[in-house]
Write an enzyme that holds these catalytic residues in place. Sequence first.
Site, PDB file in Angstrom:
ATOM      1  N   CYS A 172       0.857  -1.193   0.000  1.00  0.00           N
ATOM      2  CA  CYS A 172       0.000   0.000   0.000  1.00  0.00           C
ATOM      3  C   CYS A 172       0.891   1.241   0.000  1.00  0.00           C
ATOM      4  CB  CYS A 172      -0.899   0.024   1.230  1.00  0.00           C
ATOM      5  SG  CYS A 172      -1.892  -1.446   1.495  1.00  0.00           S
ATOM      6  N   HIS A 230       1.012   4.861  -1.846  1.00  0.00           N
ATOM      7  CA  HIS A 230       0.470   5.872  -0.932  1.00  0.00           C
ATOM      8  C   HIS A 230       1.520   6.271   0.102  1.00  0.00           C
ATOM      9  CE1 HIS A 230      -3.391   5.002  -2.749  1.00  0.00           C
ATOM     10  NE2 HIS A 230      -3.253   3.731  -2.435  1.00  0.00           N
ATOM     11  N   CYS A 233     -33.744   5.441  13.338  1.00  0.00           N
ATOM     12  CA  CYS A 233     -32.501   5.924  13.943  1.00  0.00           C
ATOM     13  C   CYS A 233     -32.796   7.183  14.748  1.00  0.00           C
ATOM     14  CB  CYS A 233     -31.470   6.264  12.873  1.00  0.00           C
ATOM     15  SG  CYS A 233     -31.158   4.976  11.654  1.00  0.00           S
ATOM     16  N   CYS A 289     -27.563  -2.051  15.782  1.00  0.00           N
ATOM     17  CA  CYS A 289     -28.732  -1.184  15.962  1.00  0.00           C
ATOM     18  C   CYS A 289     -29.978  -1.842  15.377  1.00  0.00           C
ATOM     19  CB  CYS A 289     -28.513   0.172  15.279  1.00  0.00           C
ATOM     20  SG  CYS A 289     -28.037   1.481  16.421  1.00  0.00           S
TER      21      CYS A 289
END
Lengths: 254, 109, 151
Positions: free
Chosen positions: A72, A76, A170, A215
């Site tokens: 990577c 980068h 939510c 959730c």
Amino acid sequence: MRCWWCSALLLGLAACRPVVLPEPPEPVSGARFQTEDTQALQSDPFANPGLLWVDRGEALFSARPNGSQPACLTCHADRLRGAAARLPRHDPDSGGIINLEMAINACRQERQGQPELAWESEALLSLTAYVATQSAGLPFSVDLSGPARAHWQAGQRYFYTRVGHLNLSCANCHEQFVGRLLRGDTLSQGQSVGYPAYRFEWQSLGSLHRRLQFCNAGVRADTLPGGHPTYLDLELYLAWRAGLLPLEAPAVRR
Amino acid sequence: MTTTRRTRIAAPARATAGEIVAIRTLISHPMESGFRRDATGQLIARDILVRFECRFDAELIFAADLAPGTAANPYLSFHYRAERSGTLEFMWRDQAGAETREQHALLVV
Amino acid sequence: MNNTTRRQLLRGLAGSALMLVVRPLRAQLVAVPEPVAARYGQRPIAFERVVMNLPPLAENGNSVPIEVSVDSPMTLTEYIRRIDVFAPANPVPHLIGFDLSPAAGHARVESRIRLADSQQIWVVCEDQDGQLLGALADVVVTLAACLDSFL
């Protein structure tokens, strides 16, 4: 008689008024809804357990897969400073929204010739955590122009849509009852800036999509798989909703 | 038997003679208690670290017995009176006998 | 003839209520829970010189910070050699134990523990001669708002 007409007119006007969604509240990080001990653990540059994943992510970021493929870091060199703050975004290639996990996997496949990492795998969590850490302190700056707009709207619509056996959106918890107790927990605004986050409940680091599944399960709704378009739309909306809150992954949460 | 786990060690590189230094360690381990059940209702087998030892040039200076009641990704903090330069050695052993080892050089000036 | 006023009667009642509250607490201090007795028998424990830092309210029982420090020298002739932490209501009540040496400098340790329920935590420390010191702390473990589908 005149009074009756007035009332009818007012009622009529009220009925014709377009549905206006409430303005999101002034953003407050989920950290502020944890105990002082938990906040201190998150700020501890040594003992925050999420840093175990960040360390591994840093090693993976610098390692060449198979020894020959680029690391990577090869492409980068800036270690993707700020990249996590610009995600999720619309991806012209796939025509949909992609988030950090998907961007990492796409890069692995295209540039490194490696297979995709599974959602919630140690390696993907570690890389995501490391790259997210590189944007720590920056606010989200997601692009909502062009095709992203419709996804942002879909995410907003989902945020205000009641789901599950408990029939809660939510917003019911994370907008209407912020700061109130639900059993032993203080309801937060549901901000996404700390993810991937270490949750005591999981005893592990976990992605934002895992938190959304949690959730959904909590309101007895069907959970969607990680990377599902609905979660990506919601992730985009949440990134916008966070306003100028600084990114703080890996956060520590209940 | 040796295994690699992610570890973090916080200890100073230098100390003055007689100085009491703080040492903190963290290791990635689920500390699966043996009391949890998976999605199908099956008990998840216990998988825990049982022992931590810290030595200074082979002499045991601190140890801990870990148990299912120790939190996942065990964190330990303790102290050491530095008298001379040497190497701090850290060892975590799991219930199967697999060990993870780390070292940290301490220079006493 | 009864001269007791209503006020006297209430005072008396309040006094007995206080006795009811205080006496079990004192008894609790003396009764060593079984897991502690399993390790240290009925040896006397002096509840002094040990400070246990534990949040009175834990927002999740999976990871509760604990710090134990003992007011003791750490010399070859006088030091704390062992610190044990017990949660009697846990399925495995012995949570963690520390072996210390005079080289530690301070008798102070920190870790994170799991608590299955609200309960009284026991810390027992043993000095070089086998004398026991201890500390107790009550902790309330709150229930989470939502439960994972997998637990």
